[in-house]
Design an enzyme around this catalytic site. Structure first.
Site, PDB file in Angstrom:
ATOM      1  N   GLY A 235      39.647  39.183  41.311  1.00 24.47           N
ATOM      2  CA  GLY A 235      39.068  39.645  40.057  1.00 24.47           C
ATOM      3  C   GLY A 235      38.469  41.026  40.220  1.00 24.47           C
ATOM      4  N   CYS A 236      37.405  41.278  39.506  1.00 20.87           N
ATOM      5  CA  CYS A 236      36.737  42.574  39.527  1.00 20.87           C
ATOM      6  C   CYS A 236      36.304  42.960  40.938  1.00 20.87           C
ATOM      7  CB  CYS A 236      35.518  42.525  38.600  1.00 20.87           C
ATOM      8  SG  CYS A 236      34.384  43.901  38.796  1.00 20.87           S
ATOM      9  N   PHE A 237      36.777  44.106  41.433  1.00 21.16           N
ATOM     10  CA  PHE A 237      36.418  44.469  42.801  1.00 21.16           C
ATOM     11  C   PHE A 237      34.965  44.884  42.955  1.00 21.16           C
ATOM     12  CE2 PHE A 237      38.991  48.756  42.314  1.00 21.16           C
ATOM     13  CZ  PHE A 237      38.146  49.175  41.302  1.00 21.16           C
TER      14      PHE A 237
END
Length: 223
Positions: A55-57
């Site tokens: 997902g969002c890094f």
């Protein structure tokens, strides 16, 4: 701004991961010396690299930075077909790249098994091409292995989790060979540290980070 997401943590998943880890760690350590490791992103010969997309890094980076034995976490893009992609290009979902992190670690302090356990805790691996409200192939769950040893461990954990019914749905995590990793723009590095007061950091990253720290309280760096 990214969409808000908070992923719940399942006690039975955590129990299974920690139990499996205790069994496999000895085997991992005995086999690790014979593995051919890709150290292209490592800082010296005492470190190895794990590459995960979850997902969002911004979230992934901050979670793995907490772990003892992890010396650096680099946010970037990998798994796609566009050379030198920008963040704007990746967010379209048309580059094939995933938001990912190169995790530089000392295997004498933390094993790849333990990093895999952290990976499965850090996100929901049953969501296809999304994490919460963040939707697109750029947010897919993926393990990019650097050698056959990492691949075998990733396959093993996923099979065991699925066989035990640890999740209500099957794991959809992609397992692919590591290829070209493009480092993300400077403002993505240490994002939480540098933007702690922003709404996304307070409402999404901070709660996930607090839960992650509780689970791995015995494996955290000294604050």
């Amino acid at each position: 701004m990214k969409s808000q997401q908070i992923i719940p943590y399942s006690s039975r998943i955590l129990f299974f991961l920690l139990f499996t880890l205790s069994i496999s760690c000895a085997q991992t350590k005995s086999n690790s010396d014979s593995s051919t490791m890709d150290r292209s992103a490592a800082t010296d010969l005492t470190t190895d690299t794990a590459t995960f997309a979850a997902g969002c890094f911004w979230c992934v980076e901050e979670q793995f930075k907490q772990l003892e034995g992890v010396s650096a976490v680099i946010s970037g893009y990998t798994g796609g077909h566009v050379r030198n992609p920008s963040y704007k290009q990746v967010t379209t979902g048309r580059t094939g790249h995933a938001e990912a992190c190169n995790i530089i670690y000392d295997p004498a302090q933390i094993s790849y098994d333990e990093l895999l356990a952290a990976f499965f805790v850090a996100h929901d691996p049953t969501q296809l091409n999304r994490q919460g409200a963040d939707v697109g192939t750029q947010y897919r769950s993926a393990i990019f292995f650097h050698n056959e040893h990492q691949k075998k461990l990733a396959d093993y954990y996923i099979k065991q989790l699925n066989d035990e019914g640890a999740y209500e749905k099957k794991i959809v995590t992609e397992i692919s060979p590591y290829s070209k990793f493009y480092i993300a723009e400077d403002y993505h590095q240490d994002y939480y540290t540098n933007n702690m007061d922003e709404a996304y950091c307070q409402m999404v990253i901070k709660p996930k980070l607090e839960k992650f720290r509780k689970v791995f309280k015995g494996k955290l760096k000294q604050q």
